[in-house]
Design a protein around this motif. Structure first.
Motif, PDB file in Angstrom:
ATOM      1  N   VAL A   1       2.268  -9.204  16.248  1.00  0.00           N
ATOM      2  CA  VAL A   1       3.185  -9.159  17.310  1.00  0.00           C
ATOM      3  C   VAL A   1       3.765 -10.531  16.955  1.00  0.00           C
ATOM      4  O   VAL A   1       3.022 -11.416  16.445  1.00  0.00           O
ATOM      5  N   HIS A   2       5.224 -10.273  16.818  1.00  0.00           N
ATOM      6  CA  HIS A   2       6.143 -11.358  16.429  1.00  0.00           C
ATOM      7  C   HIS A   2       6.949 -11.820  17.546  1.00  0.00           C
ATOM      8  O   HIS A   2       7.596 -10.856  17.904  1.00  0.00           O
ATOM      9  N   ILE A   3       6.990 -13.223  17.699  1.00  0.00           N
ATOM     10  CA  ILE A   3       8.052 -13.596  18.788  1.00  0.00           C
ATOM     11  C   ILE A   3       9.023 -14.473  18.056  1.00  0.00           C
ATOM     12  O   ILE A   3       8.504 -15.518  17.501  1.00  0.00           O
ATOM     13  N   GLU A   4      10.253 -14.382  18.405  1.00  0.00           N
ATOM     14  CA  GLU A   4      11.481 -14.959  17.668  1.00  0.00           C
ATOM     15  C   GLU A   4      12.368 -15.370  19.023  1.00  0.00           C
ATOM     16  O   GLU A   4      12.846 -14.621  19.744  1.00  0.00           O
ATOM     17  N   SER A   5      12.747 -16.717  18.970  1.00  0.00           N
ATOM     18  CA  SER A   5      13.705 -17.344  19.988  1.00  0.00           C
ATOM     19  C   SER A   5      14.969 -16.818  19.627  1.00  0.00           C
ATOM     20  O   SER A   5      15.274 -16.875  18.587  1.00  0.00           O
ATOM     21  N   GLN A   6      15.754 -16.239  20.685  1.00  0.00           N
ATOM     22  CA  GLN A   6      17.193 -15.858  20.437  1.00  0.00           C
ATOM     23  C   GLN A   6      17.725 -16.503  21.642  1.00  0.00           C
ATOM     24  O   GLN A   6      17.981 -15.526  22.654  1.00  0.00           O
ATOM     25  N   GLY A   7      18.386 -17.785  21.521  1.00  0.00           N
ATOM     26  CA  GLY A   7      19.055 -18.009  22.800  1.00  0.00           C
ATOM     27  C   GLY A   7      18.349 -18.196  23.905  1.00  0.00           C
ATOM     28  O   GLY A   7      17.056 -19.028  23.815  1.00  0.00           O
ATOM     29  N   ASN A   8      18.645 -17.606  25.121  1.00  0.00           N
ATOM     30  CA  ASN A   8      17.593 -17.721  26.102  1.00  0.00           C
ATOM     31  C   ASN A   8      16.605 -16.824  26.609  1.00  0.00           C
ATOM     32  O   ASN A   8      15.941 -16.794  27.493  1.00  0.00           O
ATOM     33  N   ALA A   9      16.660 -15.946  25.445  1.00  0.00           N
ATOM     34  CA  ALA A   9      15.527 -14.867  25.277  1.00  0.00           C
ATOM     35  C   ALA A   9      14.693 -14.920  24.238  1.00  0.00           C
ATOM     36  O   ALA A   9      14.959 -15.817  23.045  1.00  0.00           O
ATOM     37  N   CYS A  10      13.725 -14.041  24.211  1.00  0.00           N
ATOM     38  CA  CYS A  10      12.767 -13.952  22.998  1.00  0.00           C
ATOM     39  C   CYS A  10      12.876 -12.492  22.282  1.00  0.00           C
ATOM     40  O   CYS A  10      12.847 -11.688  23.281  1.00  0.00           O
TER      41      CYS A  10
ATOM     42  N   GLY B   1      -0.728 -19.400  16.276  1.00  0.00           N
ATOM     43  CA  GLY B   1      -0.890 -20.492  17.461  1.00  0.00           C
ATOM     44  C   GLY B   1       0.501 -20.479  18.383  1.00  0.00           C
ATOM     45  O   GLY B   1       0.467 -21.210  19.279  1.00  0.00           O
ATOM     46  N   THR B   2       1.602 -19.954  17.654  1.00  0.00           N
ATOM     47  CA  THR B   2       2.912 -20.131  18.343  1.00  0.00           C
ATOM     48  C   THR B   2       3.511 -18.796  18.521  1.00  0.00           C
ATOM     49  O   THR B   2       4.407 -18.699  19.509  1.00  0.00           O
ATOM     50  N   ASP B   3       3.852 -18.031  17.395  1.00  0.00           N
ATOM     51  CA  ASP B   3       4.650 -16.844  17.702  1.00  0.00           C
ATOM     52  C   ASP B   3       4.190 -15.560  16.681  1.00  0.00           C
ATOM     53  O   ASP B   3       5.043 -14.704  16.550  1.00  0.00           O
ATOM     54  N   PHE B   4       3.159 -15.822  16.287  1.00  0.00           N
ATOM     55  CA  PHE B   4       2.434 -14.504  15.533  1.00  0.00           C
ATOM     56  C   PHE B   4       1.097 -14.401  15.569  1.00  0.00           C
ATOM     57  O   PHE B   4       0.184 -15.143  15.850  1.00  0.00           O
ATOM     58  N   LEU B   5       0.778 -13.100  15.995  1.00  0.00           N
ATOM     59  CA  LEU B   5      -0.513 -12.670  15.767  1.00  0.00           C
ATOM     60  C   LEU B   5      -0.945 -11.292  15.126  1.00  0.00           C
ATOM     61  O   LEU B   5       0.091 -10.517  15.215  1.00  0.00           O
TER      62      LEU B   5
ATOM     63  N   LYS C   1       4.554  -4.154  15.770  1.00  0.00           N
ATOM     64  CA  LYS C   1       4.247  -3.267  14.771  1.00  0.00           C
ATOM     65  C   LYS C   1       2.936  -2.943  14.596  1.00  0.00           C
ATOM     66  O   LYS C   1       1.980  -3.644  14.774  1.00  0.00           O
ATOM     67  N   GLN C   2       2.562  -1.481  14.738  1.00  0.00           N
ATOM     68  CA  GLN C   2       1.375  -0.801  14.611  1.00  0.00           C
ATOM     69  C   GLN C   2       1.124  -0.175  13.318  1.00  0.00           C
ATOM     70  O   GLN C   2       2.053   0.722  13.047  1.00  0.00           O
ATOM     71  N   TYR C   3       0.417  -0.370  12.407  1.00  0.00           N
ATOM     72  CA  TYR C   3       0.396   0.184  11.059  1.00  0.00           C
ATOM     73  C   TYR C   3      -0.901   0.486  10.343  1.00  0.00           C
ATOM     74  O   TYR C   3      -1.979   0.208  11.016  1.00  0.00           O
ATOM     75  N   ASP C   4      -1.086   0.713   9.361  1.00  0.00           N
ATOM     76  CA  ASP C   4      -2.453   1.409   8.798  1.00  0.00           C
ATOM     77  C   ASP C   4      -2.963   2.228   9.630  1.00  0.00           C
ATOM     78  O   ASP C   4      -4.196   2.242   9.692  1.00  0.00           O
ATOM     79  N   ILE C   5      -2.181   3.313  10.323  1.00  0.00           N
ATOM     80  CA  ILE C   5      -2.638   4.055  11.128  1.00  0.00           C
ATOM     81  C   ILE C   5      -3.057   5.304  10.171  1.00  0.00           C
ATOM     82  O   ILE C   5      -2.388   5.646   9.349  1.00  0.00           O
ATOM     83  N   PRO C   6      -4.326   5.972  10.196  1.00  0.00           N
ATOM     84  CA  PRO C   6      -4.660   7.074   9.332  1.00  0.00           C
ATOM     85  C   PRO C   6      -3.694   8.090   9.818  1.00  0.00           C
ATOM     86  O   PRO C   6      -3.113   8.315  11.018  1.00  0.00           O
TER      87      PRO C   6
END
Length: 170
Positions: free
Chosen positions: A97-106, A82-86, A111-116
């Motif tokens: 998708v992971h979102i991390e605040s870093q100063g005035n940016a994110c 609900g805030t920074d990961f799905l 990551k795409q994984y478990d690809i045959p």
């Protein structure tokens, strides 16, 4: 350093925006259609369609449709906080998708994984999606930082045989 392989890839980008805005761009039909899709629908585990403003929830299913592509992508929402990961199922693999605040940016990390690792998946999923996500993350940055979209919505490209491999702004 992690070893590169055909069963996964990671893409990262800094975007000058808030974590809340960036999460909205991924987690709601309204948000994801603002920069990425022609149509997005999310359904609760009971099959009820979520509103365009509601965020996806763990256990939901989704249907996505792109501009210039006739097929649909159907998948499951594996996990979201609900805030920074799905995390979703996507084209016989998974995407987080992971979102991390870093100063005035994110910093957005996809990551795409478990690809045959068969030859067809290496071409279509690893190569195709890796190239695709590179463009779409740049499109998201252009949209949020400059209010422009780079993807093609005015011309119908669906009848071009290798459109997904040749056009950089599909």
């Amino acid at each position: 350093m992690e070893k590169l392989s055909f069963d996964s890839f990671t893409k990262k980008i800094y975007i000058n925006t808030t974590k809340e805005k960036l999460y909205w761009c991924w987690a709601t039909p309204e948000g994801i259609c603002s920069w990425f899709l022609r149509k997005a629908e999310y359904f609760s585990p009971e099959g009820e369609q979520r509103s365009k403003k509601d965020s996806m929830q763990t256990g939901d299913s989704y249907i996505w449709e792109w501009h210039n592509w006739d097929d649909q992508e159907k998948g499951q929402v594996i996990r979201t906080n609900g805030t920074d990961f799905l995390e979703i199922s996507f084209t016989d693999s998974k995407v987080s998708v992971h979102i991390e605040s870093q100063g005035n940016a994110c910093l957005l990390t996809l990551k795409q994984y478990d690809i045959p690792t068969d030859e067809q998946s290496s071409l279509n999923i690893h190569y195709g999606c890796s190239n695709g996500w590179t463009f779409w993350l740049a499109n998201l940055k252009a949209y949020l930082e400059h209010g422009i979209l780079l993807n093609e919505t005015e011309r119908d490209l669906r009848n071009i045989p290798l459109v997904g491999f040749e056009f950089v702004n599909l």
